[in-house]
Structures are given as structure tokens and as C-alpha cells.
Scaffold this active site. Structure first.
Site, PDB file in Angstrom:
ATOM      1  N   ILE A   1       0.858  -1.171   0.000  1.00 52.45           N
ATOM      2  CA  ILE A   1       0.000   0.000   0.000  1.00 52.45           C
ATOM      3  C   ILE A   1       0.901   1.230   0.000  1.00 52.45           C
ATOM      4  O   ILE A   1       2.084   1.153   0.331  1.00 52.45           O
ATOM      5  CB  ILE A   1      -0.958   0.017   1.212  1.00 52.45           C
ATOM      6  CG1 ILE A   1      -0.198  -0.115   2.535  1.00 52.45           C
ATOM      7  CG2 ILE A   1      -2.010  -1.070   1.077  1.00 52.45           C
ATOM      8  CD1 ILE A   1      -1.096  -0.096   3.764  1.00 52.45           C
ATOM      9  N   ASP A   2       0.336   2.368  -0.365  1.00 52.87           N
ATOM     10  CA  ASP A   2       1.119   3.586  -0.501  1.00 52.87           C
ATOM     11  C   ASP A   2       1.729   4.031   0.834  1.00 52.87           C
ATOM     12  O   ASP A   2       1.219   3.685   1.911  1.00 52.87           O
ATOM     13  CB  ASP A   2       0.245   4.727  -1.038  1.00 52.87           C
ATOM     14  CG  ASP A   2      -0.307   4.435  -2.420  1.00 52.87           C
ATOM     15  OD1 ASP A   2       0.344   3.666  -3.155  1.00 52.87           O
ATOM     16  OD2 ASP A   2      -1.380   4.963  -2.751  1.00 52.87           O
ATOM     17  N   LYS A   3       2.765   4.820   0.732  1.00 52.59           N
ATOM     18  CA  LYS A   3       3.466   5.338   1.910  1.00 52.59           C
ATOM     19  C   LYS A   3       2.503   5.989   2.899  1.00 52.59           C
ATOM     20  O   LYS A   3       2.538   5.707   4.094  1.00 52.59           O
ATOM     21  CB  LYS A   3       4.534   6.349   1.469  1.00 52.59           C
ATOM     22  CG  LYS A   3       5.201   7.101   2.615  1.00 52.59           C
ATOM     23  CD  LYS A   3       6.146   8.167   2.095  1.00 52.59           C
ATOM     24  CE  LYS A   3       6.718   8.993   3.246  1.00 52.59           C
ATOM     25  NZ  LYS A   3       7.616  10.073   2.754  1.00 52.59           N
TER      26      LYS A   3
ATOM     27  N   ARG B   1      -7.482   5.994  -5.199  1.00 55.76           N
ATOM     28  CA  ARG B   1      -7.230   7.432  -5.318  1.00 55.76           C
ATOM     29  C   ARG B   1      -7.552   7.941  -6.719  1.00 55.76           C
ATOM     30  O   ARG B   1      -8.184   8.988  -6.885  1.00 55.76           O
ATOM     31  CB  ARG B   1      -5.772   7.716  -4.955  1.00 55.76           C
ATOM     32  CG  ARG B   1      -5.425   7.287  -3.533  1.00 55.76           C
ATOM     33  CD  ARG B   1      -3.930   7.270  -3.287  1.00 55.76           C
ATOM     34  NE  ARG B   1      -3.375   8.615  -3.297  1.00 55.76           N
ATOM     35  CZ  ARG B   1      -2.074   8.867  -3.255  1.00 55.76           C
ATOM     36  NH1 ARG B   1      -1.198   7.861  -3.219  1.00 55.76           N
ATOM     37  NH2 ARG B   1      -1.645  10.109  -3.266  1.00 55.76           N
TER      38      ARG B   1
END
Length: 353
Positions: free
Chosen positions: A157-159, A261
Site C-alpha cells: 500500500i502507498d506510503k 485514489r
């Protein structure tokens, strides 16, 4: 020892391969013909057609061990290599004593609740301080992955996205879990706070996900009829309405980069405070300065996109029994939701009076 004379001769006659392979890509047997510069920009992060052009000018791009031009059209089962005249950077994973919220672990896997702001694996600009650096310190039996840059990594998953991840401890568990993600048989639920209100309680967002042509760090949504991007489907359900923002639950049918997103921006509902997808501005609400200040204060409380990977379920790789894990909302997300609840309550009371 490297024969530098022989290596340098490659620039003039192209007879031999470089000794340093940096990347290797295998073209799928169902791949339709496509220019290699377009293919590489689709497949590799931070790659542009201009970069491909420069790489081919130096004979760095090879297909089936033969140097090609940017106009070369890839074919099914081609093997693409990017080979350069210097060694690839040493990316051996370094164990670091960093706190990790471990929800569960056994001999086969580990479930973590990743904190916002933590990068999942080492990459350009983030060679240390990642989740995998921390796990290598905390998990002593990572022996099967000693030479791997991304040991046991099943998904990511994203930062600035928080939430649940599963990491395999053995090769068998890794293969088993990766197949479940590939076959889309896992259970994954996200919570997202997005701008705007919805007319329907549930919905489906579809559209290919591909890299933005101007900004390679973000993704765009393209029609499924176009030969660009990857098929992506997001299901959502409204959980709580605050008038100007809405809390939704997301179920991923596919798992593309930045899928939630990009999809929500595509339908006009960017994630709250998502600076890469336009959600870090006041997009809904009044023009009163007091309201704008309220939103800015929320941004300060949660200085990231409002996205949390809340639940994850799958068949255990050892006994194939179904297991499911859930995580609490992180403090910043909970605080922002509570602020919106209070704001909405006060606004309704004011309207009633």
C-alpha cells in the site's frame, strides 16, 4: 574480473552483452504488438519515452539479447533486458530496529498494521526506514529470503496509506498468497474519506488505470476501450455522510497502483487531503472563512490522504482455512472523522434554529 576493453568495445560494434543486467521483463504470451518505448513506460515506474530513447541510443535496451530501437514492436514471449556498463546499486535489505504494529504471526506469515508515512519496501529515494527493513529485524526466520530486496512481500500500500498487510515468511506461503491475490479471491476492505456527497448508497467505478502522460508519479483513468493502462474495478458503499465529505467503504476487484485514489478523482470525489490527486483543497462547502479554517485544521490533523486498509481475509497457506483480520482506524483518521461529526452536528442544530 570485468574486461573493460571488451566492455567498451560494445559501444562501437555491439557484439557482446553488458555484464550488468539492471532489469529484465518477460512479455506475456497474450501481449498485443506495441512499441517498446510505450511498453516500458507502462510497465516501469519513473520511466518515460525520453528515457527509453536515451537508453536505446547507448544500446542499453535489448530484446532477446539484441539491441533495439524505440520503435521496435514487442511480441509475445519476448525477453527485454536493460543492461548498463556499471553495477546495479547494492540493494541488500538492512535490518533496522523500527517499531511495527504486528497484529498476528505464525510460522508462515505475519500480519502488520502499517503506520501512515512508512514506505513498504526499499526503492529509489527510500533505501532504509521501510516496513521490510523493520520486519527483517523483528523476524528472525527470514532465511529463505536472505538475498531478496523485497522478502516475502505479497502486496503493498502507498506510503501515506495506513492499514493491514500480509507478509510471507516462507517461499511456499509467498507463492500461495500471491496466487490468491492474482485470482482475486482475497477479502479486502478500505475506508476512505472523500470530497462530496453521493446520490446513491453504493456504486461501482470502472476504468483502466495507467500512468499520467505528464506526471509519472500519479495515475489516470482511461476508457476500457483504449490500449493503455490496466483494467480496474472499485466497488464502494457509503458509510457516513457529513454533507461536504463522505466516509466510504471500498472493495477492490483489482489491485492497481493508486486505484482508489485515481478512481475517486475520476468520478469527481478526490480523497480528503490527497495532495497528488487534488484533494488537498477546499472542494466542497461554504465560502465562510471559519469553514475554510476548519478544513485547514483537519488537514493539519491528518497531513495525508484519508485512506486506510481496514480488513484483509484469505485462505491460510498451510491448511487453507479462511482467516480474516481487522485493524482499528489510526488516530489521525479517527480524529478527523470526529471533527466532521461535531461540525455536521453543529451545522444541523444551527439550521434547525
Amino acid at each position: 574480473m570485468i574486461d573493460m576493453a571488451k566492455e567498451n568495445s560494445f559501444f562501437s560494434d555491439g557484439i557482446d552483452d553488458f555484464p550488468f543486467e539492471h532489469y529484465k521483463l518477460f512479455v506475456d504470451e497474450n501481449q498485443i504488438p506495441m512499441r517498446i518505448d510505450k511498453f516500458l513506460t507502462n510497465q516501469m515506474a519513473n520511466m518515460t519515452r525520453n528515457k527509453v530513447q536515451k537508453l536505446t541510443e547507448k544500446n542499453y535496451v535489448k530484446v532477446n539479447k539484441i539491441s533495439v530501437k524505440p520503435s521496435y514492436k514487442i511480441k509475445p514471449n519476448d525477453i527485454i533486458q536493460i543492461v548498463k556498463d556499471f553495477p546495479k546499486r547494492d540493494t541488500r535489505l538492512i535490518a533496522e530496529d523500527i517499531h511495527v504494529d504486528i497484529l498476528y504471526q505464525d510460522d508462515d506469515l505475519i500480519i502488520v498494521n502499517k503506520a501512515p508515512g512508512m514506505v513498504v519496501h526499499p526503492s529509489y529515494g527510500h533505501y532504509t526506514g521501510t516496513l521490510l527493513n523493520a520486519l527483517k529485524f523483528h523476524i528472525k526466520n527470514f532465511a529463505p529470503f536472505e538475498n531478496e530486496v523485497r522478502p516475502g512481500l505479497v502486496h503493498r500500500i502507498d506510503k501515506n496509506t495506513s492499514g493491514i498487510l500480509v507478509v510471507a515468511k516462507t517461499e511456499i506461503a509467498l507463492v500461495h498468497l500471491q496466487k490468491q491475490f492474482f485470482d482475486r479471491t482475497t477479502f479486502r476492505r478500505y475506508r476512505a474519506l472523500v470530497w462530496g456527497d453521493f446520490d446513491e448508497e453504493e456504486g461501482i467505478i470502472t476504468g483502466n488505470i495507467g500512468r499520467n502522460f505528464k506526471n509519472r508519479k500519479v495515475m489516470d483513468v482511461f476508457p476500457e476501450t483504449e490500449d493503455y493502462g490496466k483494467h480496474a474495478v472499485t466497488h464502494y458503499k457509503v458509510l457516513e455522510c457529513f454533507g461536504y465529505v463522505t466516509l466510504v467503504e471500498c472493495r477492490l476487484e483489482t489491485g492497481r497502483t493508486h486505484q482508489i485514489r485515481a478512481h475517486f478523482k475520476h468520478i469527481g470525489h478526490p480523497l480528503f487531503n490527497d495532495n497528488e490527486y487534488g484533494g488537498d483543497k477546499v472542494l466542497r462547502g461554504t465560502t465562510f472563512s471559519k469553514y475554510k479554517q476548519f478544513v485547514q485544521n483537519c488537514f493539519k490533523v491528518m497531513p495525508r490522504q484519508a485512506l486506510h486498509a481496514k480488513s484483509l481475509g484469505f485462505k491460510h497457506p498451510k491448511n487453507e482455512e479462511w482467516v480474516q483480520f481487522d485493524s482499528d482506524m489510526p488516530q489521525d483518521f479517527s480524529d478527523v472523522l470526529e471533527r466532521w461529526r461535531n461540525y455536521t452536528k453543529q451545522r444541523l442544530q444551527k439550521n434547525e434554529n
